[in-house]
Design a protein around this motif. Structure first.
Motif, PDB file in Angstrom:
ATOM      1  N   ALA A 276       5.301   9.310   3.636  1.00 51.59           N
ATOM      2  CA  ALA A 276       5.360   8.348   2.536  1.00 51.59           C
ATOM      3  C   ALA A 276       6.824   8.216   2.135  1.00 51.59           C
ATOM      4  N   ILE A 277       7.239   7.000   1.838  1.00 52.70           N
ATOM      5  CA  ILE A 277       8.613   6.774   1.392  1.00 52.70           C
ATOM      6  C   ILE A 277       8.585   5.718   0.293  1.00 52.70           C
ATOM      7  N   PHE A 278       9.337   5.999  -0.756  1.00 54.78           N
ATOM      8  CA  PHE A 278       9.391   5.112  -1.912  1.00 54.78           C
ATOM      9  C   PHE A 278      10.849   4.887  -2.283  1.00 54.78           C
ATOM     10  N   SER A 279      11.200   3.660  -2.605  1.00 55.09           N
ATOM     11  CA  SER A 279      12.548   3.421  -3.110  1.00 55.09           C
ATOM     12  C   SER A 279      12.588   3.916  -4.554  1.00 55.09           C
TER      13      SER A 279
ATOM     14  N   ALA B 159      -3.274  16.080  -1.637  1.00 59.03           N
ATOM     15  CA  ALA B 159      -3.966  14.784  -1.489  1.00 59.03           C
ATOM     16  C   ALA B 159      -3.985  14.032  -2.816  1.00 59.03           C
ATOM     17  N   ASP B 160      -4.263  14.726  -3.918  1.00 58.67           N
ATOM     18  CA  ASP B 160      -4.271  14.072  -5.229  1.00 58.67           C
ATOM     19  C   ASP B 160      -2.871  13.612  -5.628  1.00 58.67           C
ATOM     20  N   GLU B 161      -1.868  14.441  -5.310  1.00 67.66           N
ATOM     21  CA  GLU B 161      -0.492  14.070  -5.610  1.00 67.66           C
ATOM     22  C   GLU B 161      -0.094  12.817  -4.829  1.00 67.66           C
ATOM     23  N   LEU B 162      -0.405  12.793  -3.544  1.00 66.18           N
ATOM     24  CA  LEU B 162      -0.045  11.655  -2.709  1.00 66.18           C
ATOM     25  C   LEU B 162      -0.757  10.390  -3.183  1.00 66.18           C
TER      26      LEU B 162
ATOM     27  N   LYS C 146       0.952   4.754  -8.039  1.00 66.21           N
ATOM     28  CA  LYS C 146       2.049   4.512  -8.984  1.00 66.21           C
ATOM     29  C   LYS C 146       3.081   3.551  -8.399  1.00 66.21           C
ATOM     30  N   ASN C 147       3.244   3.583  -7.074  1.00 69.09           N
ATOM     31  CA  ASN C 147       4.218   2.727  -6.403  1.00 69.09           C
ATOM     32  C   ASN C 147       3.597   1.450  -5.826  1.00 69.09           C
ATOM     33  N   GLY C 148       2.322   1.190  -6.140  1.00 67.85           N
ATOM     34  CA  GLY C 148       1.678  -0.043  -5.712  1.00 67.85           C
ATOM     35  C   GLY C 148       1.404  -0.135  -4.229  1.00 67.85           C
TER      36      GLY C 148
END
Length: 147
Positions: free
Chosen positions: A98-101, A127-130, A136-138
Motif C-alpha cells: 500500500a502506498i499513500f501520498s 488487516a484492520d489497520e490496513l 481513510k485515503n479513499g
C-alpha cells in the motif's frame, strides 16, 4: 538551486509473506536500518521506518524523477535477500503493498504513528489497520486481498 520545487512524501506499507511473524524483536531495528539505507541508496530520503513482526511502514521522500513502484520493488527485493541471509531463511515479503501520498503538514503525525507501531498493534490487527488506512485515503479494495 533550480527552478523545480517539490515536496513528495509517501507512506508505504507492506507485510511479510502470508503475514507470518518473521520480523523478530531481536533484529527488527537492524531491518529498519537496512530499509532506510536502501531507500537512501536508491536516491530517496527515509524519513522514518517502523513496524512489527509481520509488516513495516516507511515514510519516504522522493525526487520528481523517482518512480515509487520502482523504489518499492527494489526495496522489497534487497531487504528480503538481506533478511533471509542474515536472520530468517524462509523470509519473504507479500506480493503487494500500500502506498499513500502524504502532505508535508501531515508528516509529523505519520512519523509518530509509525514510531508507535508496537503500542498500536496491541489493540489493532494489521488487516484492520490496513482497512482503515485504505478507507481513510479513499482507496477501493477487494477484501480478499486483506486476508
Amino acid at each position: 538551486m533550480g527552478s523545480t520545487f517539490y515536496s513528495l512524501h509517501y507512506h508505504i506499507v507492506f507485510s511479510t509473506k502470508e503475514r507470518r511473524p518473521y520480523i523478530r524483536a531481536e533484529w527488527r531495528a537492524r531491518l529498519h536500518e537496512y530499509l532506510g539505507g536502501t531507500v537512501r541508496g536508491l536516491g530517496g530520503v527515509p524519513e522514518t521506518v517502523g513496524g512489527v513482526e509481520d509488516h513495516v511502514h516507511l515514510l519516504v521522500s522522493l525526487k520528481t524523477t523517482d518512480a515509487p513502484a520502482n523504489l518499492v520493488r527494489e526495496l522489497k527485493k534487497a531487504s528480503s535477500v538481506w533478511a533471509a541471509e542474515n536472520h530468517e531463511p524462509a523470509f519473504g515479503w507479500q506480493e503487494g503493498y500500500a502506498i499513500f501520498s502524504a502532505s508535508w503538514t501531515h508528516c509529523g503525525v505519520l512519523r509518530r504513528y509509525i514510531a508507535d507501531q508496537e503500542v498500536h498493534h496491541c489493540k489493532t490487527s494489521f488487516a484492520d489497520e490496513l482497512k482503515r488506512l485504505l478507507e481513510k485515503n479513499g482507496v477501493q479494495y477487494d477484501p480478499k486481498y486483506l486476508l
